[in-house]
Design a protein around this motif. Structure first.
Motif, PDB file in Angstrom:
ATOM      1  N   SER A   1      -3.583  50.085  29.370  1.00  0.00           N
ATOM      2  CA  SER A   1      -2.410  49.711  28.586  1.00  0.00           C
ATOM      3  C   SER A   1      -2.693  50.033  27.116  1.00  0.00           C
ATOM      4  O   SER A   1      -3.862  50.190  26.725  1.00  0.00           O
ATOM      5  N   CYS A   2      -1.644  50.157  26.327  1.00  0.00           N
ATOM      6  CA  CYS A   2      -1.853  50.425  24.900  1.00  0.00           C
ATOM      7  C   CYS A   2      -0.669  49.908  24.097  1.00  0.00           C
ATOM      8  O   CYS A   2       0.393  49.617  24.650  1.00  0.00           O
TER       9      CYS A   2
ATOM     10  N   VAL B   1       2.494  52.066  27.641  1.00  0.00           N
ATOM     11  CA  VAL B   1       2.746  51.236  26.458  1.00  0.00           C
ATOM     12  C   VAL B   1       3.167  49.834  26.908  1.00  0.00           C
ATOM     13  O   VAL B   1       4.200  49.651  27.551  1.00  0.00           O
ATOM     14  N   SER B   2       2.326  48.862  26.573  1.00  0.00           N
ATOM     15  CA  SER B   2       2.567  47.481  27.014  1.00  0.00           C
ATOM     16  C   SER B   2       3.148  46.616  25.900  1.00  0.00           C
ATOM     17  O   SER B   2       3.680  45.538  26.153  1.00  0.00           O
ATOM     18  N   ASP B   3       3.024  47.075  24.668  1.00  0.00           N
ATOM     19  CA  ASP B   3       3.573  46.329  23.543  1.00  0.00           C
ATOM     20  C   ASP B   3       3.758  47.308  22.379  1.00  0.00           C
ATOM     21  O   ASP B   3       3.285  48.446  22.451  1.00  0.00           O
ATOM     22  N   HIS B   4       4.469  46.852  21.368  1.00  0.00           N
ATOM     23  CA  HIS B   4       4.752  47.796  20.278  1.00  0.00           C
ATOM     24  C   HIS B   4       4.426  47.179  18.932  1.00  0.00           C
ATOM     25  O   HIS B   4       4.891  46.086  18.616  1.00  0.00           O
ATOM     26  N   LEU B   5       3.613  47.895  18.156  1.00  0.00           N
ATOM     27  CA  LEU B   5       3.171  47.347  16.872  1.00  0.00           C
ATOM     28  C   LEU B   5       4.290  47.266  15.843  1.00  0.00           C
ATOM     29  O   LEU B   5       4.230  46.456  14.921  1.00  0.00           O
TER      30      LEU B   5
ATOM     31  N   GLY C   1      -0.534  55.684  19.926  1.00  0.00           N
ATOM     32  CA  GLY C   1      -0.769  54.330  20.416  1.00  0.00           C
ATOM     33  C   GLY C   1      -2.200  53.900  20.174  1.00  0.00           C
ATOM     34  O   GLY C   1      -3.069  54.722  19.854  1.00  0.00           O
ATOM     35  N   VAL C   2      -2.430  52.588  20.344  1.00  0.00           N
ATOM     36  CA  VAL C   2      -3.768  52.044  20.120  1.00  0.00           C
ATOM     37  C   VAL C   2      -4.255  51.336  21.377  1.00  0.00           C
ATOM     38  O   VAL C   2      -3.508  50.612  22.021  1.00  0.00           O
ATOM     39  N   GLU C   3      -5.514  51.627  21.730  1.00  0.00           N
ATOM     40  CA  GLU C   3      -6.190  50.938  22.823  1.00  0.00           C
ATOM     41  C   GLU C   3      -7.652  50.767  22.437  1.00  0.00           C
ATOM     42  O   GLU C   3      -7.981  50.871  21.259  1.00  0.00           O
ATOM     43  N   MET C   4      -8.538  50.518  23.419  1.00  0.00           N
ATOM     44  CA  MET C   4      -9.883  50.120  23.005  1.00  0.00           C
ATOM     45  C   MET C   4     -11.037  50.800  23.747  1.00  0.00           C
ATOM     46  O   MET C   4     -12.164  50.323  23.665  1.00  0.00           O
ATOM     47  N   GLU C   5     -10.794  51.889  24.497  1.00  0.00           N
ATOM     48  CA  GLU C   5     -11.882  52.478  25.281  1.00  0.00           C
ATOM     49  C   GLU C   5     -11.976  54.010  25.283  1.00  0.00           C
ATOM     50  O   GLU C   5     -13.066  54.567  25.473  1.00  0.00           O
TER      51      GLU C   5
ATOM     52  N   ILE D   1       8.349  50.947  25.029  1.00  0.00           N
ATOM     53  CA  ILE D   1       7.646  50.132  26.024  1.00  0.00           C
ATOM     54  C   ILE D   1       7.783  50.792  27.400  1.00  0.00           C
ATOM     55  O   ILE D   1       8.858  51.264  27.751  1.00  0.00           O
ATOM     56  N   ARG D   2       6.714  50.813  28.138  1.00  0.00           N
ATOM     57  CA  ARG D   2       6.582  51.420  29.478  1.00  0.00           C
ATOM     58  C   ARG D   2       6.500  52.948  29.450  1.00  0.00           C
ATOM     59  O   ARG D   2       6.358  53.575  30.483  1.00  0.00           O
TER      60      ARG D   2
END
Ligand SMILES: O=P(O)(O)O[C@H]1O[C@H](CO)[C@@H](O)[C@H]1O
Ligand SMILES: O=c1cc[nH]c(=O)[nH]1
Length: 234
Positions: free
Chosen positions: A90-91, A202-206, A177-181, A100-101
């Motif tokens: 997710s990101c 995309v699970s959320d939006h900044l 988008g932003v994620e962590m891995e 989103i999605r």
């Protein structure tokens, strides 16, 4: 068996899908694989191996963040011989045209720091996806008619970021988008001469503040799993 993976030699397929969430691994294995069997539950970081259209696939959780991903990806590559590793994550969306999605296929992954930063020292290394996987994933996404964006993402060390100035520069420079891995996965794949890609939902939006609940993040991101499987065996 390795320190963090309890699978026996041969239990892990050459193709590994890696969600951060171990329960997404369970859902994806039960939904997309035939004959899925649990091959790892050390620390609750579930891994399953089964087949997809006759091809062996492992779906192994990576945990959250690059240090955790690095442990699993290192052991999968060096101890179990994994050749193709595709993150299914997710990101957070960063551009107004990314909804989103929507699916993001990450061509590159920028970072401030990663577990590999110590190796590169002053070099600003640019982790990038395997071109063949990237191309195949784009073709698969078009076939599925999934709303998809292809470009750069940001792999962060923190979920609760406190650098609005950095977000502003990323938006300005087209980060999707932003994620962590992903950045560490791409770097390790380059180091060990393996293929890697990150396909994200995309699970959320900044910018808008919209956010999907955790159950949706665990169980409803089917398009990215299908795109990853199609790309792996194209
Ligand atoms: O949904 P996953 O794959 O865990 O990915 C994203 O979600 C987690 C943060 O909520 C981080 O791991 C981030 O990269
Ligand atoms: O790392 C992540 C993952 C999902 N959403 C975010 O905003 N950040």
């Amino acid at each position: 068996m390795t320190v963090h993976i309890g699978a026996k030699p041969g239990d892990i397929a050459e193709t590994v899908l890696m969600p951060g969430d171990p329960y997404r691994a369970k859902w994806a294995a039960e939904t997309f694989l035939e004959g899925a069997e649990l091959v790892n539950e050390v620390r609750g970081m579930l891994g399953f191996t089964g087949t997809w259209r006759g091809n062996r696939v492992t779906i192994q959780g990576s945990g959250m963040g690059m240090p955790s991903l690095s442990i699993y990806a290192n052991e999968l590559m060096t101890e179990y011989g994994a050749q193709t590793l595709i993150r299914i994550g997710s990101c957070g969306g960063m551009q107004s045209h990314v909804g989103i999605r929507d699916v993001i296929i990450a061509m590159t992954a920028s970072t401030i720091t990663s577990p590999s930063s110590g190796i590169f020292r002053e070099m600003n290394y640019a982790p990038c996806a395997d071109w063949g996987l990237l191309r195949a994933a784009v073709t698969a996404a078009e076939k599925l008619e999934a709303k998809t964006h292809v470009g750069g993402i940001y792999s962060s060390d923190v979920f609760y970021a406190e650098r609005p100035d950095l977000d502003e520069q990323m938006v300005r420079h087209g980060i999707l988008g932003v994620e962590m891995e992903a950045a560490e996965l791409y770097t390790l794949a380059a180091r060990h001469k393996r293929r890697a890609l990150a396909v994200l939902t995309v699970s959320d939006h900044l910018q808008t503040g919209e956010a999907l609940p955790s159950e949706d993040r665990e169980k409803s991101f089917g398009d990215m799993v299908e795109i990853a499987l199609e790309a792996a065996f194209a």
